[in-house]
Design an enzyme around this catalytic site. Structure first.
Site, PDB file in Angstrom:
ATOM      1  N   VAL A   1       4.390 -38.246  14.378  1.00  0.00           N
ATOM      2  CA  VAL A   1       4.051 -38.465  12.966  1.00  0.00           C
ATOM      3  C   VAL A   1       5.089 -39.360  12.289  1.00  0.00           C
ATOM      4  CG1 VAL A   1       3.881 -37.279  10.723  1.00  0.00           C
ATOM      5  CG2 VAL A   1       2.730 -36.328  12.723  1.00  0.00           C
TER       6      VAL A   1
ATOM      7  N   ARG B   1      -8.261 -13.477   4.921  1.00  0.00           N
ATOM      8  CA  ARG B   1      -8.934 -12.471   4.094  1.00  0.00           C
ATOM      9  C   ARG B   1      -8.160 -11.158   4.114  1.00  0.00           C
ATOM     10  NH1 ARG B   1     -14.889 -13.049   6.106  1.00  0.00           N
ATOM     11  NH2 ARG B   1     -13.621 -12.854   7.961  1.00  0.00           N
TER      12      ARG B   1
ATOM     13  N   LYS C   1     -18.698 -27.546  10.296  1.00  0.00           N
ATOM     14  CA  LYS C   1     -19.936 -28.359  10.401  1.00  0.00           C
ATOM     15  C   LYS C   1     -21.005 -27.929   9.405  1.00  0.00           C
ATOM     16  CE  LYS C   1     -20.057 -25.135  13.816  1.00  0.00           C
ATOM     17  NZ  LYS C   1     -19.232 -24.800  14.939  1.00  0.00           N
TER      18      LYS C   1
ATOM     19  N   GLU D   1     -13.096 -34.306  13.098  1.00  0.00           N
ATOM     20  CA  GLU D   1     -13.429 -34.464  14.518  1.00  0.00           C
ATOM     21  C   GLU D   1     -13.885 -33.135  15.139  1.00  0.00           C
ATOM     22  OE1 GLU D   1     -13.155 -37.468  16.789  1.00  0.00           O
ATOM     23  OE2 GLU D   1     -14.543 -35.948  17.484  1.00  0.00           O
TER      24      GLU D   1
ATOM     25  N   VAL E   1     -17.865 -31.373  15.328  1.00  0.00           N
ATOM     26  CA  VAL E   1     -18.936 -31.603  16.304  1.00  0.00           C
ATOM     27  C   VAL E   1     -18.350 -31.583  17.706  1.00  0.00           C
ATOM     28  CG1 VAL E   1     -20.786 -33.138  17.052  1.00  0.00           C
ATOM     29  CG2 VAL E   1     -20.120 -33.096  14.647  1.00  0.00           C
TER      30      VAL E   1
ATOM     31  N   ILE F   1     -14.238 -32.479  22.174  1.00  0.00           N
ATOM     32  CA  ILE F   1     -14.711 -33.798  22.627  1.00  0.00           C
ATOM     33  C   ILE F   1     -14.544 -34.827  21.510  1.00  0.00           C
ATOM     34  CG2 ILE F   1     -16.652 -35.096  23.575  1.00  0.00           C
ATOM     35  CD1 ILE F   1     -17.904 -32.387  24.353  1.00  0.00           C
TER      36      ILE F   1
ATOM     37  N   GLU G   1     -22.322 -14.865  19.596  1.00  0.00           N
ATOM     38  CA  GLU G   1     -21.937 -14.016  18.464  1.00  0.00           C
ATOM     39  C   GLU G   1     -22.799 -12.751  18.458  1.00  0.00           C
ATOM     40  OE1 GLU G   1     -19.776 -14.847  15.934  1.00  0.00           O
ATOM     41  OE2 GLU G   1     -19.341 -16.895  16.578  1.00  0.00           O
TER      42      GLU G   1
ATOM     43  N   LYS H   1     -24.858 -30.215  13.415  1.00  0.00           N
ATOM     44  CA  LYS H   1     -24.116 -31.243  14.161  1.00  0.00           C
ATOM     45  C   LYS H   1     -24.954 -32.511  14.306  1.00  0.00           C
ATOM     46  CE  LYS H   1     -21.514 -27.735  16.659  1.00  0.00           C
ATOM     47  NZ  LYS H   1     -21.578 -26.826  17.800  1.00  0.00           N
TER      48      LYS H   1
ATOM     49  N   GLY I   1     -14.459 -22.953  21.324  1.00  0.00           N
ATOM     50  CA  GLY I   1     -13.281 -22.182  21.774  1.00  0.00           C
ATOM     51  C   GLY I   1     -12.094 -22.541  20.904  1.00  0.00           C
TER      52      GLY I   1
HETATM   53  P1  NAP Z   1     -13.135 -16.990  12.615  1.00  0.00           P
HETATM   54  O1  NAP Z   1     -12.561 -16.600  13.924  1.00  0.00           O
HETATM   55  O2  NAP Z   1     -14.210 -16.143  12.024  1.00  0.00           O
HETATM   56  O3  NAP Z   1     -11.920 -17.087  11.580  1.00  0.00           O
HETATM   57  C1  NAP Z   1     -12.109 -17.293  10.225  1.00  0.00           C
HETATM   58  C2  NAP Z   1     -10.756 -17.127   9.522  1.00  0.00           C
HETATM   59  O4  NAP Z   1     -10.923 -17.461   8.157  1.00  0.00           O
HETATM   60  C3  NAP Z   1     -10.210 -15.698   9.573  1.00  0.00           C
HETATM   61  O5  NAP Z   1      -8.827 -15.720   9.789  1.00  0.00           O
HETATM   62  C4  NAP Z   1     -10.528 -15.141   8.174  1.00  0.00           C
HETATM   63  O6  NAP Z   1      -9.584 -14.203   7.725  1.00  0.00           O
HETATM   64  C5  NAP Z   1     -10.407 -16.401   7.350  1.00  0.00           C
HETATM   65  N1  NAP Z   1     -11.207 -16.346   6.132  1.00  0.00           N
HETATM   66  C6  NAP Z   1     -12.549 -16.131   6.017  1.00  0.00           C
HETATM   67  N2  NAP Z   1     -12.908 -16.158   4.726  1.00  0.00           N
HETATM   68  C7  NAP Z   1     -11.782 -16.400   4.018  1.00  0.00           C
HETATM   69  C8  NAP Z   1     -11.501 -16.539   2.639  1.00  0.00           C
HETATM   70  N3  NAP Z   1     -12.464 -16.436   1.713  1.00  0.00           N
HETATM   71  N4  NAP Z   1     -10.231 -16.797   2.274  1.00  0.00           N
HETATM   72  C9  NAP Z   1      -9.242 -16.915   3.184  1.00  0.00           C
HETATM   73  N5  NAP Z   1      -9.451 -16.804   4.521  1.00  0.00           N
HETATM   74  C10 NAP Z   1     -10.707 -16.545   4.918  1.00  0.00           C
HETATM   75  O7  NAP Z   1     -13.715 -18.492  12.656  1.00  0.00           O
HETATM   76  P2  NAP Z   1     -13.421 -19.610  13.754  1.00  0.00           P
HETATM   77  O8  NAP Z   1     -14.233 -19.346  14.963  1.00  0.00           O
HETATM   78  O9  NAP Z   1     -11.970 -19.818  13.890  1.00  0.00           O
HETATM   79  O10 NAP Z   1     -14.094 -20.889  13.046  1.00  0.00           O
HETATM   80  C11 NAP Z   1     -13.473 -21.519  11.958  1.00  0.00           C
HETATM   81  C12 NAP Z   1     -14.207 -22.818  11.625  1.00  0.00           C
HETATM   82  O11 NAP Z   1     -14.177 -23.664  12.763  1.00  0.00           O
HETATM   83  C13 NAP Z   1     -15.693 -22.650  11.268  1.00  0.00           C
HETATM   84  O12 NAP Z   1     -16.062 -23.607  10.306  1.00  0.00           O
HETATM   85  C14 NAP Z   1     -16.395 -22.955  12.584  1.00  0.00           C
HETATM   86  O13 NAP Z   1     -17.714 -23.445  12.397  1.00  0.00           O
HETATM   87  C15 NAP Z   1     -15.497 -24.049  13.115  1.00  0.00           C
HETATM   88  N6  NAP Z   1     -15.563 -24.213  14.561  1.00  0.00           N
HETATM   89  C16 NAP Z   1     -15.312 -23.157  15.362  1.00  0.00           C
HETATM   90  C17 NAP Z   1     -15.380 -23.308  16.724  1.00  0.00           C
HETATM   91  C18 NAP Z   1     -15.100 -22.144  17.657  1.00  0.00           C
HETATM   92  O14 NAP Z   1     -15.220 -22.329  18.874  1.00  0.00           O
HETATM   93  N7  NAP Z   1     -14.727 -20.998  17.166  1.00  0.00           N
HETATM   94  C19 NAP Z   1     -15.712 -24.563  17.268  1.00  0.00           C
HETATM   95  C20 NAP Z   1     -15.934 -25.642  16.414  1.00  0.00           C
HETATM   96  C21 NAP Z   1     -15.860 -25.453  15.052  1.00  0.00           C
HETATM   97  P3  NAP Z   1      -9.408 -12.783   8.442  1.00  0.00           P
HETATM   98  O15 NAP Z   1      -8.720 -13.076   9.749  1.00  0.00           O
HETATM   99  O16 NAP Z   1      -8.536 -12.012   7.517  1.00  0.00           O
HETATM  100  O17 NAP Z   1     -10.779 -12.204   8.611  1.00  0.00           O
END
Ligand code: NAP
Length: 446
Positions: free
Chosen positions: A40, A52, A110, A134, A137, A141, A195, A210, A320
């Protein structure tokens, strides 16, 4: 802009959400701090994490953790915001506030971007901040930046992708094991590939979001998730896979984004008619020799076809925590470099205003499985319905099953609305007991 005679000041990073992705972003920030500083040109300092539930032990200094996301984002020592909490609200408002304050935002969201990129990108422009996504989607990748940057001098005609790991895992397992969908889903949920509520994945909502993002980038226009035709994969059965195998095909949940000709009754493009887009998500047969047919398990891939580049394929882990965090970190380094050295990430390039054609206007190939009574004239009656509506049949397979016969009809390209009418009139024929399945065939146009 950095004063090169002085040590550059550290940049403050806020991570919103510390779940699957956020915890890996935090880990990478901590473990690779020294290398990131060198890439950077200034140290990247994690200054706060919003969650949360504040009582859960996150393995980081407790004073970094807060539930007051708004105050964290507003802090003057925060330069960059990583939004990995997901959902539309309050993520939309929080990102808008960060951008309005001139803070660059990296997001993997997304669902939000599919409908609100325009509004957020405008804010980023107005306040000279970066909005990078990035990771939104296909996880790890790199496909968003190649579309925005590497291919910005070419003309993309089609993009076909497997962009949802859960459905690809389920379909790959069905192809291998011939188990029922319900049993495979339960196993996938146990292994963490699906899920507890799988609706967003299996009904195609995630892939549609996506597809909207990819189509917008590829065709320099605005496509929202609601404009994407969507069909889920819950009714795909082992029998569908057996029928696909007989055509030397497999079945994949595909996102297809392409340019199509002017609609029926409209002037041809050469005569001033407007080009349209087809953007759709559904389970479809694809030939086994197609590169996407070999993309198995939870992997993702996107095939892009451009006028000059020809066919390109992007392949890797589409979800993941760590793979997605890798894409987030790439964006974070880019946005941080821009803060240190000046410059901005490439913004939106939306000028084409291409309409999205209704699904009925799209030309596709269909694969229909019918049960018909085993009597003279049954096949002729079925063939007659296709002939009556001017749809040409590529092949028919017939297999006797007691007093009934299984018929598999593969069509050449025809308008979806016509194929839909044919399926309905076939179901009404006396000789047809049932139209068991109707699937599209993709990937045969070379
Ligand atoms: P996750 O495991 O459900 O984690 C969500 C996190 O956000 C948790 O730590 C939760 O807090 C926190 N949170 C939720 N609502 C909140 C609020 N109002 N204020 C503050 N913190 C809050 O989700 P994830 O799988 O990491 O996914 C996160 C994002 O990445 C999503 O948009 C998802 O579509 C995207 N994404 C995920 C993946 C994947 O493989 N998981 C892949 C591509 C994109 P707590 O821990 O206290 O519940």
């Amino acid at each position: 802009m950095v004063d090169r005679t002085q040590q550059p000041r550290a940049l403050g990073v806020a991570v919103i959400g510390m779940g699957n992705v956020g915890s890996q972003v935090v880990r990478m920030l901590q473990v690779h701090g020294d290398e990131l500083r060198q890439r950077v040109g200034a140290p990247l300092e994690l200054r706060g994490v919003a969650v949360r539930n504040p009582h859960h032990d996150r393995g980081i200094a407790p004073e970094l953790v807060t539930t007051d996301t708004e105050s964290l984002i507003a802090r003057p020592d925060i330069d960059l915001v990583v939004e990995v909490m997901g959902g539309i609200d309050p993520a939309r408002e929080l990102i808008a506030k960060a951008l309005t304050a001139g803070k660059s935002v990296v997001t993997a969201n997304k669902a939000l971007l599919a409908d609100y990129t325009s509004e957020l990108a405008q804010l980023a422009d107005r306040h000279r901040a970066d909005l990078c996504f990035e990771a939104a989607v296909a996880g790890a990748i790199p496909v968003v930046r190649p579309l925005i940057q590497s291919l910005s001098g070419d003309r993309i005609n089609r993009l076909v992708g497997i962009v949802n790991g859960t459905t690809n895992y389920l379909l790959s397992a069905m192809a291998e094991r011939s188990d029922r969908y319900e049993d495979l889903l339960a196993a996938a949920q146990e292994l963490g590939y699906a899920e507890a509520d799988p609706t967003a994945d299996v009904e195609g909502h995630d892939a549609a979001a996506k597809a909207a993002i990819l189509a917008s980038l590829a065709f320099h226009t605005r496509v929202t998730a609601t404009q994407v035709y969507r069909q889920g994969m819950t009714r795909i059965s082992a029998e569908d896979f057996a029928a696909a195998a007989a055509e030397d095909c497999t079945i994949k949940m595909l996102a297809v984004c392409e340019r199509v000709d002017a609609g029926p009754g409209e002037p041809a493009i050469a005569d001033g008619g407007k080009e349209r887009l087809a953007v759709r998500v559904y389970p479809a047969l694809i030939p086994r020799k197609h590169p996407l047919a070999a993309v198995d398990s939870a992997f993702n891939a996107v095939v892009v076809e451009a006028d000059n580049a020809g066919r390109l394929m992007f392949y890797g882990q589409g979800a993941g925590g760590a793979p997605t965090a890798s894409a987030v970190m790439g964006d974070l380094v880019m946005a941080a470099r821009n803060k240190v050295h000046g410059g901005r990430a490439p913004g939106e390039s939306v000028y084409a205003e291409l309409p999205v054609a209704p699904i009925g206007d799209i030309l596709t190939r269909h694969h229909l499985r019918l049960t018909v009574s085993d009597r003279a004239g049954a096949l002729a009656a079925v063939a007659g319905e296709f002939a009556r509506r001017g749809v040409s049949i590529a092949s028919v397979r017939q297999q006797l099953d007691g007093s009934h016969a299984q018929l598999v009809v593969l069509t050449h390209h025809a308008r979806e609305s016509v194929l839909d009418q044919i399926a309905k009139s076939l179901a009404a024929l006396d000789s047809v007991t049932s139209v068991t399945s109707v699937l599209r065939l993709e990937g045969t146009e070379e």
